[in-house]
Design a protein around this motif. Structure first.
Motif, PDB file in Angstrom:
ATOM      1  N   GLU A  32     -21.541  -4.430   1.854  1.00 36.14           N
ATOM      2  CA  GLU A  32     -20.579  -5.282   2.562  1.00 36.14           C
ATOM      3  C   GLU A  32     -19.227  -4.569   2.664  1.00 36.14           C
ATOM      4  O   GLU A  32     -18.645  -4.175   1.646  1.00 36.14           O
ATOM      5  CB  GLU A  32     -20.421  -6.614   1.827  1.00 36.14           C
ATOM      6  N   PHE A  33     -18.754  -4.424   3.881  1.00 35.62           N
ATOM      7  CA  PHE A  33     -17.475  -3.773   4.143  1.00 35.62           C
ATOM      8  C   PHE A  33     -16.530  -4.774   4.791  1.00 35.62           C
ATOM      9  O   PHE A  33     -16.940  -5.572   5.641  1.00 35.62           O
ATOM     10  CB  PHE A  33     -17.668  -2.576   5.071  1.00 35.62           C
ATOM     11  N   ALA A  34     -15.260  -4.735   4.396  1.00 31.45           N
ATOM     12  CA  ALA A  34     -14.247  -5.582   5.020  1.00 31.45           C
ATOM     13  C   ALA A  34     -12.912  -4.857   5.007  1.00 31.45           C
ATOM     14  O   ALA A  34     -12.525  -4.284   3.981  1.00 31.45           O
ATOM     15  CB  ALA A  34     -14.116  -6.919   4.288  1.00 31.45           C
ATOM     16  N   GLY A  35     -12.233  -4.877   6.140  1.00 28.58           N
ATOM     17  CA  GLY A  35     -10.921  -4.238   6.241  1.00 28.58           C
ATOM     18  C   GLY A  35      -9.926  -5.135   6.937  1.00 28.58           C
ATOM     19  O   GLY A  35     -10.232  -5.742   7.972  1.00 28.58           O
ATOM     20  N   ALA A  52      -8.862  -1.622   3.142  1.00 27.23           N
ATOM     21  CA  ALA A  52     -10.266  -1.962   3.345  1.00 27.23           C
ATOM     22  C   ALA A  52     -11.023  -1.765   2.035  1.00 27.23           C
ATOM     23  O   ALA A  52     -10.559  -1.063   1.134  1.00 27.23           O
ATOM     24  CB  ALA A  52     -10.869  -1.102   4.440  1.00 27.23           C
ATOM     25  N   ASN A  95     -15.225  -1.732   0.173  1.00 34.30           N
ATOM     26  CA  ASN A  95     -16.673  -1.734   0.312  1.00 34.30           C
ATOM     27  C   ASN A  95     -17.280  -2.180  -1.001  1.00 34.30           C
ATOM     28  O   ASN A  95     -16.854  -1.749  -2.076  1.00 34.30           O
ATOM     29  CB  ASN A  95     -17.183  -0.339   0.685  1.00 34.30           C
ATOM     30  N   SER A 114     -16.095 -10.042   0.062  1.00 34.48           N
ATOM     31  CA  SER A 114     -17.444  -9.484  -0.080  1.00 34.48           C
ATOM     32  C   SER A 114     -18.129 -10.182  -1.238  1.00 34.48           C
ATOM     33  O   SER A 114     -17.697 -10.048  -2.388  1.00 34.48           O
ATOM     34  CB  SER A 114     -17.384  -7.977  -0.332  1.00 34.48           C
ATOM     35  N   GLY A 171     -15.405  -6.435   9.568  1.00 32.13           N
ATOM     36  CA  GLY A 171     -16.298  -5.776   8.633  1.00 32.13           C
ATOM     37  C   GLY A 171     -17.738  -5.846   9.086  1.00 32.13           C
ATOM     38  O   GLY A 171     -18.044  -6.158  10.243  1.00 32.13           O
TER      39      GLY A 171
END
Length: 507
Positions: free
Chosen positions: A113-116, A136, A138, A185, A499
């Motif tokens: 799971e990636f979020a920026g 960001a 991960n 995430s 993401g």
């Protein structure tokens, strides 16, 4: 752990979590990339509807799948082990089929799971703001699930054992802009920062054709209660793996934490169940010092008991194409907890600095519903709505209540029958006592609880995503998250994140 055939109408059969859509892993073996890609395309073209993978299934969702499994129309009283999950995989192997035929179900997967953040964080003179940044993150999890059907293996009718281990990695972006309530995430945290962390390990006896099920061992209580396999179609932890309000205290064992436990579930009618259990409360179940590996079976840290009860109605409307689940539940915690506002003399402890009042017990309740509203071409497709609320003891909780709603639209595009569009929101209301305490502490320059840099009152998290069924065993989900009043503080700027969530079923 795969439910009976009637449940397949409700939620498609799928796999579990996994990661990165990187380079093809077979280059070292000398297999040409073109040939490998062609074989992948051939596999993708041969996906059967019964095996199509969606995010209703990942490792850890099996208990909630069984909770939401009504008896089939032709149910008998013959005892047998419910069928285990049989998800599609990236590459089929004969070993899995050989083991499954002998009652051994081994699954391996990874979720990444990636979020920026695409918005800047709050700036200002508040000392707490100095570490906020636009960045960001991960996070991810690799997991192994082992189910054993002892009826096939040793002739023990109706008995099965279930075990899951995980390893988690990475961090979560929400703390970069000041939020400590809802992870961006879901796979972040709780895994002990070790290679192998035990999630649960328990045995279950199924009797009378599924009308009675008894389980005991190391169990994650909130995988059975207040659970749904639909929640993890989303990435943010205010929704996945359950609405966050239900684990407001550290006394609820939710995946990937577990305690010793006992649970019994009965089905007095085809579409009705009632279940209850008893779970010792272990001090520090989410803390590294006590449960880093999950293998520390130390009864000395038991400080009380949690006793949940839940009942549900599970109708299937529209010629058995529109399943629904309507559940109500509550639980009691026997462990003493501190009041969030009053001291032992009944005055605000933030003003008197006296010891907080202690309550001998506390409680939580929930009402959770989902219903498929429309049905498309494929039997597992359609538009499904989710809504509900968790309400906690307002005198001891941080989150007095969390309300949520979501829509899942699967198979709307004829050419993409297993893709899913999703939208979800959660609203968190902070308990009044917490807000008042923080007001007094801010006025006096005191240390704030809950990592707060302002008074906490309410917050909303929204997510929109599109889950793409890339090929057998792989789902890739681009997504957008939006935080309104992060950490439930009006003085923090709203945050937007882009993401993705990827899932690969290896075995």
């Amino acid at each position: 752990m795969q439910p009976a055939s009637s449940f397949a109408r409700s939620f498609p059969v799928t796999g579990s979590p996994v990661a990165v859509m990187g380079h093809m892993p077979y280059r070292r073996s000398g297999i040409p990339v073109a040939a490998m890609a062609a074989s992948y395309l051939l596999l993708a073209g041969n996906v059967s509807p019964a095996q199509a993978q969606v995010m209703d299934r990942d490792i850890g969702s099996a208990p909630s799948q069984l909770v939401a499994t009504p008896l089939p129309p032709n149910a008998t009283t013959q005892t047998s082990v419910p069928a285990f999950s049989h998800p599609e995989v990236v590459i089929k192997n004969p070993l899995s089929a050989w083991l499954r035929a002998r009652g051994i179900n081994l699954l391996i997967d990874n979720t990444n799971e990636f979020a920026g953040a695409i918005t800047p964080p709050t700036r200002g003179s508040n000392p707490g703001f100095v570490n906020y940044k636009q960045g960001a993150s991960n996070a991810g999890q690799y997991a192994v699930q082992l189910d054993i059907d002892w009826e096939k293996l040793a002739g023990w009718q109706g008995f099965a054992t279930h075990m899951i281990t995980v390893g988690r990695y990475g961090t979560t972006a929400n703390r970069m802009f000041g939020d400590w309530l809802n992870h961006a995430s879901e796979t972040y945290g709780g895994g002990g920062n070790v290679v192998v962390h035990l999630v649960y390990m328990y045995g279950e006896e199924t009797l009378y054709g599924g009308r009675l099920a008894i389980a005991a061992g190391r169990m994650a209580e909130i995988s059975d209660f207040a659970a749904s396999p639909l929640f993890c179609n989303f990435q943010n932890a205010s929704m996945c793996g359950r609405p966050k309000g239900i684990t407001d205290t550290n006394f609820d064992a939710g995946y990937p934490a577990s305690t010793w436990g006992f649970r019994v579930r009965g089905r007095p009618a085809q579409s009705v169940y009632i279940q209850t259990g008893l779970y010792p409360i272990e001090d520090g179940i989410y803390q590294v010092y006590q449960h880093r590996t999950g293998f520390k079976f130390n009864g000395a840290n038991i400080i009380g008991y949690a006793a949940p009860i839940e009942t549900a109605w599970e109708p299937i409307f529209g010629h058995r194409t529109l399943p629904g689940h309507y559940k109500l539940g509550a639980q009691l915690f026997s462990t003493p907890q501190s009041d969030n506002f009053l001291d032992i003399d009944g005055r605000p402890y933030a003003l008197t600095k006296a010891k907080q009042k202690t309550h001998s017990a506390s409680w939580a309740t929930w009402a959770m519903f989902d219903q498929r509203l429309l049905h498309y071409r494929d039997k597992d497709s359609g538009l499904t709505a989710l809504w509900g609320i968790t309400y906690n003891d307002p005198h001891t909780s941080l989150r007095e209540y969390v309300a949520y709603g979501a829509l899942l639209n699967r198979g709307f595009l004829r050419s993409r029958p297993f893709d899913t569009m999703g939208f979800a929101f959660t609203y968190t209301k902070i308990a009044k006592g917490v807000s008042l305490t923080e007001q007094y502490l801010m006025a006096r320059g005191g240390t704030m609880p809950n990592h707060a840099t302002g008074v906490q009152r309410g917050a909303m998290v929204m997510e929109a995503n599109y889950a793409i069924h890339i090929m057998p065993g792989i789902i890739f989900t681009p997504l957008f998250e939006y935080y309104i009043h992060p950490n439930a503080q009006n003085n923090l700027r709203n945050a937007a994140l882009l993401g993705f969530k990827s899932h690969i079923q290896i075995m």
